[in-house]
Design an enzyme around this catalytic site. Structure first.
Site, short mmCIF file in Angstrom:
data_model
loop_
_atom_site.label_atom_id
_atom_site.label_comp_id
_atom_site.label_asym_id
_atom_site.label_seq_id
_atom_site.Cartn_x
_atom_site.Cartn_y
_atom_site.Cartn_z
N ARG A 38 12.34 -7.82 13.21
CA ARG A 38 11.51 -6.88 13.99
C ARG A 38 10.39 -7.67 14.66
NH1 ARG A 38 10.81 -3.48 9.04
NH2 ARG A 38 12.46 -1.95 9.01
N ARG A 73 11.64 -11.14 6.42
CA ARG A 73 12.44 -9.90 6.49
C ARG A 73 13.40 -9.92 7.68
NH1 ARG A 73 8.38 -4.92 5.33
NH2 ARG A 73 7.85 -5.31 7.51
N LYS A 99 0.82 -1.22 0.00
CA LYS A 99 0.00 0.00 0.00
C LYS A 99 0.85 1.27 0.00
CE LYS A 99 -2.49 -0.13 3.74
NZ LYS A 99 -2.18 -1.41 4.36
N ARG A 151 -9.99 2.32 8.16
CA ARG A 151 -9.71 0.88 8.26
C ARG A 151 -10.84 0.09 8.88
NH1 ARG A 151 -4.52 -0.74 10.36
NH2 ARG A 151 -3.72 1.37 10.17
N ARG A 161 -2.36 -9.78 13.11
CA ARG A 161 -2.70 -8.56 12.36
C ARG A 161 -3.60 -8.89 11.17
NH1 ARG A 161 2.81 -6.03 10.81
NH2 ARG A 161 1.63 -4.28 10.02
#
Ligand SMILES: [Zn+2]
Length: 216
Positions: A160, A127, A13, A88, A171
Site C-alpha cells: 500500500r 506489510r 491502537k 491528536r 507520518r
C-alpha cells in the site's frame, strides 16, 4: 470508563481499542469512523470533508472538533468511550477537554502506546497485501509460502502507498510534532500512562487493564 489512546501508526491502537471495547463495553470512536459517518450523513461539513475522505488530506483541528462535538451532542452520546486517533494535537485536546467537562464526560485516563520509530518502520514497511482477497502478509512476521504471492489465490502481492518507508517516516515526524505537547498536557494533569507496545498483543492489553482497574 472514558479513555483516550495515543500512539504512532503501527502501535496497535486500533487492536487495543477493540479489545477494551469487548472487555469494558466501551464505545470505540476512531477518527476515520467519525469522518466517514459524517460524510455518509451528508451534512454542512460535506465540502470540507471531500478532500479528507477522497484524497486522505489531514482534516483541520476545527473540522474534527466540530464532528466530535456533533457526536457528543447527539441523543445517544457515549457515556463510556475509548478514543483512538483523537485528540491528536494540543488544540484538539484543549477543545475536547473543555467540551467534555461541560458534559461531565472528561477522559479519565490517557494511555500512550510507545514503539520505537525503527520498529514502526519495520512493522509497516514489511506489510504486503493481496489485491484480490485482501489478506495482509508481513515479510518477517507472517510471510507467504512463496515470496511475493498470495497463499490463497496466487495473486501478486502489493505494498500500500501508506506502507512505503518514506511515507511512514513522514507520518512519524508529524506524530512526534503533534504528540509532544499533547502528551505533556496529560502528563501535567496526571492522566497519562505510558505503556510499551511491544511483544504479545494480550500482554499489552493486560498492562492497560491493570493500569485502568488499579486506579478506579
Ligand atoms: Zn489473495
Amino acid at each position: 470508563m472514558r479513555l483516550v489512546l495515543v500512539g504512532p501508526p503501527g502501535s496497535g491502537k486500533g487492536t487495543q481499542a477493540k479489545m477494551l471495547v469487548r472487555r469494558f463495553g466501551l464505545r470505540h470512536i476512531g477518527t476515520g469512523d467519525i469522518l466517514r459517518d459524517a460524510f455518509r450523513r451528508g451534512n454542512s461539513t460535506d465540502k470540507r470533508l471531500e478532500p479528507v475522505i477522497r484524497d486522505g488530506v489531514m482534516a483541520s483541528d476545527d473540522l474534527v472538533n466540530e464532528l466530535v462535538g456533533e457526536l457528543f451532542a447527539s441523543i445517544d452520546r457515549p457515556d463510556a468511550y475509548v478514543l483512538d486517533g483523537y485528540p491528536r494535537t494540543l488544540a484538539q485536546a484543549v477543545w475536547f477537554d473543555r467540551r467534555m467537562s461541560e458534559l461531565g464526560r472528561e477522559p479519565q485516563a490517557v494511555v500512550q502506546l510507545c514503539v520505537e520509530d525503527e520498529e514502526v518502520v519495520r512493522r509497516l514497511s514489511g506489510r504486503h497485501v493481496c489485491p484480490a482477497c485482501g489478506h495482509v502478509y508481513h515479510a518477517d512476521d507472517c510471510p507467504p509460502k512463496v515470496t511475493g504471492f498470495c497463499d490463497h489465490d496466487g495473486e501478486m502481492l502489493i505494498q500500500r502507498p501508506d506502507d512505503r518507508e518514506e511515507v511512514i517516516r513522514s507520518r512519524l515526524r508529524l506524530y512526534h510534532t503533534n504528540t509532544e505537547s499533547l502528551v505533556a498536557r496529560y502528563r501535567a494533569n496526571g492522566l497519562l500512562k505510558v505503556i510499551p507496545s511491544v511483544g504479545e498483543i494480550e500482554g499489552i492489553h493486560a498492562m492497560i487493564v491493570t493500569h485502568l482497574t488499579g486506579r478506579s
